[in-house]
Design an enzyme around this catalytic site. Structure first.
Site, PDB file in Angstrom:
ATOM      1  N   HIS A  93     -24.765 -13.483 -70.638  1.00  0.00           N
ATOM      2  CA  HIS A  93     -23.757 -12.420 -70.555  1.00  0.00           C
ATOM      3  C   HIS A  93     -23.150 -12.377 -69.154  1.00  0.00           C
ATOM      4  O   HIS A  93     -23.722 -11.720 -68.273  1.00  0.00           O
ATOM      5  CB  HIS A  93     -24.404 -11.072 -70.865  1.00  0.00           C
ATOM      6  N   ASP A 131     -34.626   9.078 -64.786  1.00  0.00           N
ATOM      7  CA  ASP A 131     -34.922  10.114 -65.779  1.00  0.00           C
ATOM      8  C   ASP A 131     -33.878  11.203 -65.584  1.00  0.00           C
ATOM      9  O   ASP A 131     -33.756  11.767 -64.491  1.00  0.00           O
ATOM     10  CB  ASP A 131     -36.326  10.703 -65.541  1.00  0.00           C
TER      11      ASP A 131
HETATM   12  O1  1PR Z   1     -38.746  10.422 -77.416  1.00  0.00           O
HETATM   13  O2  1PR Z   1     -36.994   8.785 -78.020  1.00  0.00           O
HETATM   14  O3  1PR Z   1     -36.365  11.052 -77.270  1.00  0.00           O
HETATM   15  O4  1PR Z   1     -37.321   9.403 -75.676  1.00  0.00           O
HETATM   16  C1  1PR Z   1     -37.601  10.202 -74.572  1.00  0.00           C
HETATM   17  C2  1PR Z   1     -37.778   9.316 -73.386  1.00  0.00           C
HETATM   18  O5  1PR Z   1     -37.899  10.129 -72.231  1.00  0.00           O
HETATM   19  C3  1PR Z   1     -39.027   8.461 -73.451  1.00  0.00           C
HETATM   20  O6  1PR Z   1     -38.702   7.147 -72.996  1.00  0.00           O
HETATM   21  C4  1PR Z   1     -40.003   9.112 -72.478  1.00  0.00           C
HETATM   22  O7  1PR Z   1     -40.773   8.143 -71.798  1.00  0.00           O
HETATM   23  C5  1PR Z   1     -39.064   9.810 -71.498  1.00  0.00           C
HETATM   24  N1  1PR Z   1     -39.617  11.067 -70.952  1.00  0.00           N
HETATM   25  C6  1PR Z   1     -39.773  12.218 -71.621  1.00  0.00           C
HETATM   26  N2  1PR Z   1     -40.242  13.180 -70.791  1.00  0.00           N
HETATM   27  C7  1PR Z   1     -40.394  12.610 -69.585  1.00  0.00           C
HETATM   28  C8  1PR Z   1     -40.859  13.277 -68.376  1.00  0.00           C
HETATM   29  O8  1PR Z   1     -41.005  12.668 -67.304  1.00  0.00           O
HETATM   30  N3  1PR Z   1     -41.126  14.576 -68.461  1.00  0.00           N
HETATM   31  N4  1PR Z   1     -39.986  10.396 -68.673  1.00  0.00           N
HETATM   32  C9  1PR Z   1     -39.995  11.275 -69.674  1.00  0.00           C
HETATM   33  C10 1PR Z   1     -40.697   9.300 -68.668  1.00  0.00           C
HETATM   34  C11 1PR Z   1     -41.270   7.523 -67.430  1.00  0.00           C
HETATM   35  C12 1PR Z   1     -40.725   6.458 -66.581  1.00  0.00           C
HETATM   36  C13 1PR Z   1     -40.806   6.842 -65.140  1.00  0.00           C
HETATM   37  C14 1PR Z   1     -41.907   5.950 -64.677  1.00  0.00           C
HETATM   38  C15 1PR Z   1     -41.840   5.506 -63.282  1.00  0.00           C
HETATM   39  N5  1PR Z   1     -40.448   8.646 -67.511  1.00  0.00           N
HETATM   40  O9  1PR Z   1     -39.530   5.933 -66.952  1.00  0.00           O
HETATM   41  O10 1PR Z   1     -39.590   6.727 -64.611  1.00  0.00           O
HETATM   42  O11 1PR Z   1     -43.150   6.601 -64.960  1.00  0.00           O
HETATM   43  O12 1PR Z   1     -42.068   6.532 -62.402  1.00  0.00           O
HETATM   44  P1  1PR Z   1     -42.716   6.279 -60.983  1.00  0.00           P
HETATM   45  O13 1PR Z   1     -42.254   4.933 -60.542  1.00  0.00           O
HETATM   46  O14 1PR Z   1     -42.146   7.348 -60.112  1.00  0.00           O
HETATM   47  O15 1PR Z   1     -44.194   6.363 -61.155  1.00  0.00           O
HETATM   48  P2  1PR Z   1     -37.382   9.950 -77.150  1.00  0.00           P
END
Ligand code: 1PR
Length: 555
Positions: A167, A228
């Site tokens: 791509h 996020d």
């Molecule tokens: O269930 O299909 O609607 O998807 C929701 C999405 O949102 C999922 O991918 C879920 O992982 C994410 N999610 C939901 N709540 C949270 C939250 O943080 N309260 N975030 C969340 C998840 C995880 C990573 C994060 C890493 C790295 N985030 O992507 O960015 O853990 O972080 P770090 O490097 O700071 O440790 P649906």
């Protein structure tokens, strides 16, 4: 091809190509030039180029551990096969990395075992692809790449026809450069005939003597920046970051404060693109609150990001069957389609994937057909290809009481494959885990609800449903900076053959070398360290290069 046939465009397109005017096909736009594809048995391609598009092989003696991940996903190096003929325009430069995401490919050459031989030299005719096929194909081949023992066609070019398996629009500066060269060529330079006889008779055409064994066997390891995204209390869409999924600031009396605000989604995505991110991942973390499809604030975010960020974009959160407030039903396929049209390359499914696998296992237990064909994973993979469907897993450790002698015989047999004995643990915190044992339970709704399904069951289940990649988070490690959970990651890596993006816990550059050296995963993702400017993407990649981990250094 179905789509072209339905809109009666097959004949006009063929006529256009035969007229000698410029054609540029990307990915499926290149594959459609061939006679047929194993992806759609019985369906005829355009037949401009001889050959059949086939599936990459997962078993491969040239790959690490004899197994390679399919889809082929990531940044791979390409090389040109013909010396430039006189006056020929250089569209693709040698030895650059381009972004690929596909399970099907046009095989040029395959030698089982450890010896790859170069075709089509008459002195080395012993490759598995019939000699006639490569002979007929050779005039069209412009560049090749290697994946394990498979040398496959990465671009075709003859007369007015140009096509890339990769791509360019998602390949950063190298891809933009290629597009610029094509667009700035005069119509005469890009016009001509696709008759191979006219090509091989050209005196200047000479096959280059490139030995595929000298080229990398797999794409570079990817470094992904995650954003996020959610609305803050004032209703603005912000990038936030949780500690173990809790995104609210802690106030002095330990009560929850406002949503942590770490910046604007599109601005941050641009910054990470320029710093060399291989991919950007947007997750709408409050997607369990439904909103009308056309009102999804993330659609606008993706649209704006795609205007200036030329690496792949994954979008997750709320990709499921929904009902708009006015009562209109929207299928997961429609929701995903809206994101793809806005510029997303992959969509990511979280909670719905857990429900889909639970239901699949229940059907199977009742002796019914496992696949329903109706889940979001299946319909989207069917419509857009497996490589466009990521499943995001949010597992949590569940510690087991190991005080009784016979604790293992009382442990639920179905979760045994996801059990880790602390004495054998390998991740950075292993010294604190002696004498403990735990398994990984899956959660939904952003870690709010646990389900009776473990991470191995889920990973294998979504692979069967047709997902093309796993985004593997860890609720325990998220935001802690204590390193990736290598035990979790190795467990999942061993259970599936699709690529894995490991996430959660990165706190310093060394965590990435631990990850890539300690597991075979294809990509590592981080959020907090990049948002807080503690470590930059450039520093991560510089470190990887210094310790000889294959990495794409962005121009
Ligand atoms: O269930 O299909 O609607 O998807 C929701 C999405 O949102 C999922 O991918 C879920 O992982 C994410 N999610 C939901 N709540 C949270 C939250 O943080 N309260 N975030 C969340 C998840 C995880 C990573 C994060 C890493 C790295 N985030 O992507 O960015 O853990 O972080 P770090 O490097 O700071 O440790 P649906």
């Amino acid at each position: 091809m179905d789509s072209l046939d339905k809109s009666s465009l097959r004949e006009p397109l063929l006529k256009y190509i035969q007229s000698g005017r410029p054609y540029f096909g990307i990915c499926i736009g290149m594959q459609a030039l061939f006679e047929s594809s194993d992806e759609s048995p019985g369906k005829q391609g355009l037949g401009v180029i001889p050959g059949v598009v086939g599936l990459f092989s997962k078993e491969d003696a040239e790959a690490e551990g004899g197994k390679k991940s399919v889809p082929h996903m990531g940044w791979a190096e390409i090389w040109k096969v013909w010396e430039k003929s006189q006056g020929e325009k250089d569209l693709v430069l040698d030895d650059q990395h381009f972004f690929f995401t596909h399970s099907y490919r046009v095989l040029y050459e395959q030698i089982p075992g450890s010896i790859l031989q170069l075709a089509p030299s008459p002195s080395a005719p012993s490759f598995n692809v019939p000699a006639q096929v490569t002979k007929d194909l050779s005039p069209f081949v412009h560049t090749l790449s290697r994946y394990g023992s498979e040398a496959f066609v990465t671009s075709v070019k003859l007369g007015n026809v140009f096509g890339t398996q990769f791509h360019p629009e998602k390949s950063g500066a190298a891809g933009l450069d290629l597009l610029r060269r094509w667009l700035q060529s005069s119509p005469e330079e890009l016009s001509g005939s696709v008759d191979p006889k006219k090509f091989v008779e050209r005196e200047t055409a000479k096959w280059k003597d490139v030995d595929p064994r000298t080229k990398p066997a797999a794409p570079t390891k990817r470094v992904v920046a995650a954003l996020d995204v959610r609305s803050n209390d004032a209703g603005d869409l912000v990038v936030t970051k949780g500690d173990q999924y809790d995104v609210r600031e802690k106030s002095s009396d330990e009560t929850s404060g406002g949503v942590r605000n770490l910046g604007k989604p599109v601005e941050l995505a641009r910054r990470y693109y320029h710093e060399g991110a291989d991919e950007i991942c947007f997750l709408n973390i409050t997607s369990f609150r439904s909103s009308a499809l056309q009102d999804q604030p993330m659609l606008e975010v993706v649209k704006s990001a795609a205007e200036s960020v030329f690496v792949p974009l994954t979008v997750g959160g709320g990709i499921k069957d929904t009902i708009d407030p006015d009562g209109t039903s929207r299928s997961a396929l429609e929701v995903a389609g809206a994101y793809f049209r806005s510029g997303a390359d992959k969509i990511s499914i979280g909670s719905e994937a857990v429900i889909a696998v639970e239901e699949m296992l229940e059907r199977e237990a009742r002796g019914e057909k496992a696949l329903s064909g109706k889940t979001g994973i299946e319909t989207i993979a069917n419509g857009y290809g497996a490589s466009a469907v990521v499943v995001s897993i949010d597992p949590k450790r569940v510690y087991v009481d190991t005080s009784a002698e016979d604790w293992q015989s009382n442990f639920p047999a179905k979760h045994l494959p996801s059990l880790i004995i602390g004495d054998r643990a390998t991740s950075a915190t292993a010294s604190k885990e002696k004498g403990k044992a735990w398994w990984y339970q899956c959660t939904i709704r952003g870690g709010r609800e646990t389900r009776d399904i473990d991470v191995v069951q889920l990973a294998q289940g979504v692979e069967r449903l047709g997902a093309g990649e796993i985004l593997l988070n860890s609720v325990d490690r998220d935001g802690t900076g204590s390193g990736f959970d290598l035990d979790l990651i190795n467990l999942v890596k061993r259970s599936v053959s699709i690529p894995i993006v490991a996430s959660s816990g990165a706190g310093k550059v060394e965590h990435f070398s631990e990850l890539f050296n300690g597991t075979g995963v294809e990509a590592g993702l981080a959020a907090g360290i990049f948002h807080r400017r503690e470590v930059s993407l450039g520093e991560v990649k510089g470190h990887m290069e210094a310790v000889s981990i294959a990495v794409r250094m962005a121009a």
